[in-house]
Motif scaffolding. Structure first.
Motif, short mmCIF file in Angstrom:
data_model
loop_
_atom_site.label_atom_id
_atom_site.label_comp_id
_atom_site.label_asym_id
_atom_site.label_seq_id
_atom_site.Cartn_x
_atom_site.Cartn_y
_atom_site.Cartn_z
N HIS A 19 23.04 33.84 25.48
CA HIS A 19 22.40 33.15 26.59
C HIS A 19 21.68 31.93 26.05
CE1 HIS A 19 23.17 36.52 29.29
NE2 HIS A 19 22.81 37.29 28.29
N LYS A 20 21.51 30.93 26.90
CA LYS A 20 20.81 29.72 26.51
C LYS A 20 19.36 29.83 26.93
CE LYS A 20 21.24 24.71 26.66
NZ LYS A 20 22.04 23.58 27.19
N TYR A 21 18.46 29.47 26.01
CA TYR A 21 17.02 29.53 26.26
C TYR A 21 16.41 28.16 26.00
CZ TYR A 21 17.54 34.60 26.19
OH TYR A 21 17.90 35.89 26.46
N ARG A 22 15.34 27.86 26.73
CA ARG A 22 14.64 26.57 26.59
C ARG A 22 13.14 26.82 26.51
NH1 ARG A 22 16.19 22.82 31.08
NH2 ARG A 22 17.93 22.40 29.70
N TYR A 23 12.50 26.01 25.68
CA TYR A 23 11.04 26.05 25.58
C TYR A 23 10.51 24.64 25.70
CZ TYR A 23 6.30 26.69 23.97
OH TYR A 23 4.93 26.70 23.92
N LYS A 24 9.49 24.48 26.50
CA LYS A 24 8.78 23.20 26.60
C LYS A 24 7.31 23.54 26.79
CE LYS A 24 8.55 18.78 28.95
NZ LYS A 24 9.08 17.93 30.02
N GLY A 25 6.51 23.21 25.77
CA GLY A 25 5.11 23.53 25.86
C GLY A 25 4.40 23.35 24.55
N PRO A 26 3.18 23.91 24.46
CA PRO A 26 2.37 23.74 23.26
C PRO A 26 2.88 24.59 22.09
CG PRO A 26 1.27 25.18 24.81
CD PRO A 26 2.50 24.67 25.50
N VAL A 58 21.12 36.19 21.63
CA VAL A 58 21.51 37.41 22.33
C VAL A 58 20.34 38.04 23.08
CG1 VAL A 58 23.42 37.93 20.78
CG2 VAL A 58 21.15 38.81 20.26
N SER A 59 19.11 37.67 22.72
CA SER A 59 17.93 38.21 23.40
C SER A 59 16.81 37.17 23.41
CB SER A 59 17.43 39.47 22.70
OG SER A 59 16.90 39.14 21.43
N LYS A 60 15.83 37.41 24.25
CA LYS A 60 14.69 36.49 24.33
C LYS A 60 13.90 36.53 23.02
CE LYS A 60 11.04 35.08 27.44
NZ LYS A 60 10.43 35.31 28.74
N LYS A 61 13.79 37.69 22.42
CA LYS A 61 13.07 37.83 21.15
C LYS A 61 13.73 36.98 20.06
CE LYS A 61 11.45 41.29 17.88
NZ LYS A 61 11.35 42.71 17.58
N LYS A 62 15.05 37.03 19.99
CA LYS A 62 15.77 36.23 19.00
C LYS A 62 15.66 34.75 19.33
CE LYS A 62 18.39 35.48 15.47
NZ LYS A 62 17.79 35.48 14.15
N ILE A 80 12.25 30.13 28.67
CA ILE A 80 13.01 30.34 29.90
C ILE A 80 14.50 30.48 29.59
CG2 ILE A 80 13.63 29.33 32.14
CD1 ILE A 80 10.92 27.80 31.91
N GLU A 81 15.12 31.51 30.20
CA GLU A 81 16.57 31.69 30.06
C GLU A 81 17.26 30.78 31.08
OE1 GLU A 81 19.98 35.16 30.23
OE2 GLU A 81 17.88 35.70 30.45
N ILE A 82 18.26 30.04 30.60
CA ILE A 82 19.02 29.13 31.45
C ILE A 82 20.41 29.73 31.64
CG2 ILE A 82 19.96 26.80 31.66
CD1 ILE A 82 17.78 25.98 29.63
N TYR A 83 20.88 29.75 32.86
CA TYR A 83 22.20 30.34 33.13
C TYR A 83 23.28 29.30 33.16
CZ TYR A 83 19.44 34.37 34.29
OH TYR A 83 18.57 35.42 34.24
#
Length: 67
Positions: A6-13, A32-36, A64-67
């Motif tokens: 899955h694709k994940y994105r982070y924007k923040g401090p 494969v997971s949010k933790k990873k 955030i997970e992006i679909y």
């Protein structure tokens, strides 16, 4: 790419050892997971900003997970 990725994105401090080191950093990763994904994003920040691996980078905002 594996179908379970899955694709994940982070924007923040970004913090290190409890202190703010960047007010707004943005990164994306496939995992494969949010933790990873969090681990991958922390590694990306470490490499992009020339920090040593023991910098204890934390991402206090939402990943955030992006679909």
């Amino acid at each position: 790419m594996d179908a379970s990725m899955h694709k994940y994105r982070y924007k923040g401090p970004v913090t290190a050892f409890g202190k703010l080191i960047s007010e707004c950093w943005e990164g994306e990763t496939f995992a494969v997971s949010k933790k990873k994904a969090v681990s991958n994003l922390r590694y990306q920040y470490t490499k992009q900003c020339g920090r040593i691996p023991a910098s204890n980078i934390q991402l206090p905002g939402p990943v955030i997970e992006i679909y």
